[in-house]
Scaffold this motif. Structure first.
Motif, PDB file in Angstrom:
ATOM      1  N   HIS A 152      -0.843   2.055  -3.684  1.00  0.00           N
ATOM      2  CA  HIS A 152      -0.683   0.696  -4.204  1.00  0.00           C
ATOM      3  C   HIS A 152      -1.245  -0.336  -3.227  1.00  0.00           C
ATOM      4  CE1 HIS A 152       1.943   2.535  -7.145  1.00  0.00           C
ATOM      5  NE2 HIS A 152       2.248   1.368  -7.690  1.00  0.00           N
ATOM      6  N   THR A 153      -0.936  -0.164  -1.950  1.00  0.00           N
ATOM      7  CA  THR A 153      -1.430  -1.100  -0.940  1.00  0.00           C
ATOM      8  C   THR A 153      -2.941  -1.005  -0.808  1.00  0.00           C
ATOM      9  OG1 THR A 153       0.664  -0.837   0.250  1.00  0.00           O
ATOM     10  CG2 THR A 153      -1.165  -1.873   1.437  1.00  0.00           C
ATOM     11  N   ALA A 154      -3.463   0.210  -0.845  1.00  0.00           N
ATOM     12  CA  ALA A 154      -4.918   0.397  -0.769  1.00  0.00           C
ATOM     13  C   ALA A 154      -5.609  -0.289  -1.942  1.00  0.00           C
ATOM     14  CB  ALA A 154      -5.257   1.887  -0.753  1.00  0.00           C
ATOM     15  N   PHE A 155      -5.034  -0.181  -3.126  1.00  0.00           N
ATOM     16  CA  PHE A 155      -5.626  -0.795  -4.323  1.00  0.00           C
ATOM     17  C   PHE A 155      -5.620  -2.313  -4.219  1.00  0.00           C
ATOM     18  CE2 PHE A 155      -4.763  -2.763  -8.479  1.00  0.00           C
ATOM     19  CZ  PHE A 155      -5.965  -2.482  -9.115  1.00  0.00           C
ATOM     20  N   ALA A 156      -4.480  -2.894  -3.893  1.00  0.00           N
ATOM     21  CA  ALA A 156      -4.387  -4.358  -3.807  1.00  0.00           C
ATOM     22  C   ALA A 156      -5.322  -4.908  -2.737  1.00  0.00           C
ATOM     23  CB  ALA A 156      -2.942  -4.772  -3.512  1.00  0.00           C
ATOM     24  N   ALA A 185      -7.741 -12.490   3.501  1.00  0.00           N
ATOM     25  CA  ALA A 185      -7.484 -12.041   2.131  1.00  0.00           C
ATOM     26  C   ALA A 185      -6.917 -10.629   2.117  1.00  0.00           C
ATOM     27  CB  ALA A 185      -8.778 -12.103   1.323  1.00  0.00           C
ATOM     28  N   ALA A 186      -7.491  -9.752   2.954  1.00  0.00           N
ATOM     29  CA  ALA A 186      -6.996  -8.381   3.023  1.00  0.00           C
ATOM     30  C   ALA A 186      -5.564  -8.338   3.531  1.00  0.00           C
ATOM     31  CB  ALA A 186      -7.902  -7.554   3.928  1.00  0.00           C
ATOM     32  N   ALA A 191      -0.088  -7.318   2.699  1.00  0.00           N
ATOM     33  CA  ALA A 191       1.284  -7.668   3.058  1.00  0.00           C
ATOM     34  C   ALA A 191       2.155  -7.839   1.817  1.00  0.00           C
ATOM     35  CB  ALA A 191       1.297  -8.941   3.894  1.00  0.00           C
ATOM     36  N   ALA A 192       1.607  -8.482   0.786  1.00  0.00           N
ATOM     37  CA  ALA A 192       2.385  -8.709  -0.438  1.00  0.00           C
ATOM     38  C   ALA A 192       2.742  -7.387  -1.117  1.00  0.00           C
ATOM     39  CB  ALA A 192       1.597  -9.604  -1.391  1.00  0.00           C
ATOM     40  N   MET A 193       1.727  -6.533  -1.323  1.00  0.00           N
ATOM     41  CA  MET A 193       2.001  -5.257  -1.980  1.00  0.00           C
ATOM     42  C   MET A 193       2.824  -4.348  -1.070  1.00  0.00           C
ATOM     43  SD  MET A 193       1.745  -3.455  -4.726  1.00  0.00           S
ATOM     44  CE  MET A 193       0.362  -4.028  -5.747  1.00  0.00           C
ATOM     45  N   GLY A 194       2.536  -4.383   0.227  1.00  0.00           N
ATOM     46  CA  GLY A 194       3.296  -3.549   1.157  1.00  0.00           C
ATOM     47  C   GLY A 194       4.768  -3.932   1.189  1.00  0.00           C
ATOM     48  N   TRP A 195       5.034  -5.247   1.180  1.00  0.00           N
ATOM     49  CA  TRP A 195       6.429  -5.693   1.134  1.00  0.00           C
ATOM     50  C   TRP A 195       7.129  -5.167  -0.111  1.00  0.00           C
ATOM     51  CZ3 TRP A 195       8.234  -8.792  -2.889  1.00  0.00           C
ATOM     52  CH2 TRP A 195       9.590  -9.153  -2.791  1.00  0.00           C
ATOM     53  N   ALA A 196       6.438  -5.244  -1.251  1.00  0.00           N
ATOM     54  CA  ALA A 196       7.032  -4.780  -2.494  1.00  0.00           C
ATOM     55  C   ALA A 196       7.356  -3.286  -2.435  1.00  0.00           C
ATOM     56  CB  ALA A 196       6.092  -5.069  -3.665  1.00  0.00           C
ATOM     57  N   GLY A 211      -2.285   2.645   4.012  1.00  0.00           N
ATOM     58  CA  GLY A 211      -2.990   2.239   2.798  1.00  0.00           C
ATOM     59  C   GLY A 211      -3.881   1.039   3.035  1.00  0.00           C
ATOM     60  N   TRP A 212      -3.405   0.099   3.831  1.00  0.00           N
ATOM     61  CA  TRP A 212      -4.203  -1.091   4.162  1.00  0.00           C
ATOM     62  C   TRP A 212      -5.459  -0.699   4.920  1.00  0.00           C
ATOM     63  CZ3 TRP A 212      -4.802  -4.142   8.890  1.00  0.00           C
ATOM     64  CH2 TRP A 212      -5.318  -5.422   8.649  1.00  0.00           C
ATOM     65  N   CYS A 213      -5.293   0.160   5.909  1.00  0.00           N
ATOM     66  CA  CYS A 213      -6.445   0.600   6.692  1.00  0.00           C
ATOM     67  C   CYS A 213      -7.396   1.468   5.864  1.00  0.00           C
ATOM     68  CB  CYS A 213      -5.975   1.357   7.925  1.00  0.00           C
ATOM     69  SG  CYS A 213      -5.225   0.308   9.199  1.00  0.00           S
ATOM     70  N   THR A 214      -6.861   2.193   4.904  1.00  0.00           N
ATOM     71  CA  THR A 214      -7.725   2.982   4.019  1.00  0.00           C
ATOM     72  C   THR A 214      -8.697   2.073   3.282  1.00  0.00           C
ATOM     73  OG1 THR A 214      -6.059   4.723   3.721  1.00  0.00           O
ATOM     74  CG2 THR A 214      -7.766   4.550   2.034  1.00  0.00           C
ATOM     75  N   ALA A 215      -8.194   0.965   2.761  1.00  0.00           N
ATOM     76  CA  ALA A 215      -9.061   0.014   2.060  1.00  0.00           C
ATOM     77  C   ALA A 215     -10.073  -0.611   3.021  1.00  0.00           C
ATOM     78  CB  ALA A 215      -8.225  -1.080   1.392  1.00  0.00           C
ATOM     79  N   LEU A 216      -9.633  -0.949   4.233  1.00  0.00           N
ATOM     80  CA  LEU A 216     -10.546  -1.539   5.209  1.00  0.00           C
ATOM     81  C   LEU A 216     -11.659  -0.575   5.597  1.00  0.00           C
ATOM     82  CD1 LEU A 216      -8.148  -3.425   7.661  1.00  0.00           C
ATOM     83  CD2 LEU A 216      -9.784  -4.443   6.068  1.00  0.00           C
ATOM     84  N   ALA A 217     -11.382   0.713   5.540  1.00  0.00           N
ATOM     85  CA  ALA A 217     -12.400   1.711   5.863  1.00  0.00           C
ATOM     86  C   ALA A 217     -13.324   1.975   4.679  1.00  0.00           C
ATOM     87  CB  ALA A 217     -11.730   3.010   6.303  1.00  0.00           C
ATOM     88  N   VAL A 218     -12.773   1.985   3.474  1.00  0.00           N
ATOM     89  CA  VAL A 218     -13.540   2.385   2.292  1.00  0.00           C
ATOM     90  C   VAL A 218     -14.404   1.252   1.743  1.00  0.00           C
ATOM     91  CG1 VAL A 218     -13.304   3.057  -0.141  1.00  0.00           C
ATOM     92  CG2 VAL A 218     -11.989   4.244   1.620  1.00  0.00           C
TER      93      VAL A 218
END
Length: 252
Positions: A152-156, A185-186, A191-196, A211-218
């Motif tokens: 979820h965090t990676a997607f957001a 923005a990232a 942070a919003a999705m991670g908090w949820a 998940g956040w770092c996955t998006a930053l890498a991909v």
């Protein structure tokens, strides 16, 4: 007769009627000025994902930092729980499909086809990578639910990155400002999705970081590949259009 300027990724623009360039620069998925910095960030993010995956492989309990954050975040009141559930829904299949459709439609209306491709490809690759890593790492929460990293965090974060990259590519926005915009923005989306996810007890905080770092890498890697593919398609088409224009000039 003057020579035509060389065609590059910077001055290659969309074509109008008859295949003639419109003169507008082609919007890239990854702004050239940010490639170096975001490439470095992507490598560092991938290392963080790998390190956390090794650290928590096979675990079913929160780490020390996880426990402290969960104590502060988990069990929010009814009003905030509704907010968390709404954010979580945006990462579920129905919600994410609707959100991607809306963002892609906006990109096409704004004539950002590369960003539209990045949204679809980036979201698919980020979530797919997170799903694969869950099986490889084997960290669980609430029994047998695989948790690392948070899809979820990676997607957001992916959607926020794609849209921020489009904004950062606007003329006049410098490299420091563009990089700050993308990272802000990232961070906001993650942070919003991670908090949820933590508030609902679906993930540990370190799952969210993964998940956040996955998006930053991909995402930067995917954006670079989208630009490369689009440039190659344009290069294959352009010689025919240039030859046709030359023939028309000779017949005049």
């Amino acid at each position: 007769m003057g020579h035509d300027p060389p065609v590059t990724a910077e001055n290659r623009g969309p074509t109008g009627r008859g295949g003639r360039p419109t003169g507008r620069p082609a919007p890239t998925a990854l702004p050239p000025a940010l490639r170096g910095r975001l490439g470095t960030i992507a490598v560092l993010a991938a290392l963080v994902v790998a390190a956390l995956g090794v650290l928590y492989a096979g675990d079913s309990e929160p780490g020390g930092a996880d426990a402290r954050i969960v104590t502060a975040v988990y069990g929010v009141g009814p009003s905030w729980r509704h907010v968390a559930l709404a954010l979580d829904f945006l990462g579920e299949p129905v919600g994410s499909a609707a959100l991607v459709t809306a963002v892609v439609t906006g990109c096409l209306l704004l004539r950002r086809p590369r960003t539209a491709v990045l949204v679809v490809a980036g979201a698919g690759l980020a979530v797919g990578t997170a799903t694969l890593l869950k099986s490889l790492v084997g960290r669980t929460i609430h029994g047998d639910n695989l948790s690392y990293p948070s899809g979820h965090t990676a997607f957001a974060t992916t959607l926020a990155l794609a849209m921020a990259l489009a904004a950062a590519g606007r003329p006049g926005l410098g490299r420091p400002a563009g990089t700050s915009l993308v990272l802000a923005a990232a961070l906001a989306a993650g942070a919003a999705m991670g908090w949820a996810e933590v508030a609902l007890g679906a993930h540990y905080p370190t799952d969210v970081l993964g998940g956040w770092c996955t998006a930053l890498a991909v995402v930067p890697t995917t954006a670079w590949l989208v630009d490369r593919a689009a440039d190659r398609v344009a290069d294959r088409r352009r010689p025919h259009g240039r030859a046709a224009d030359a023939g028309r000039r000779e017949r005049r």
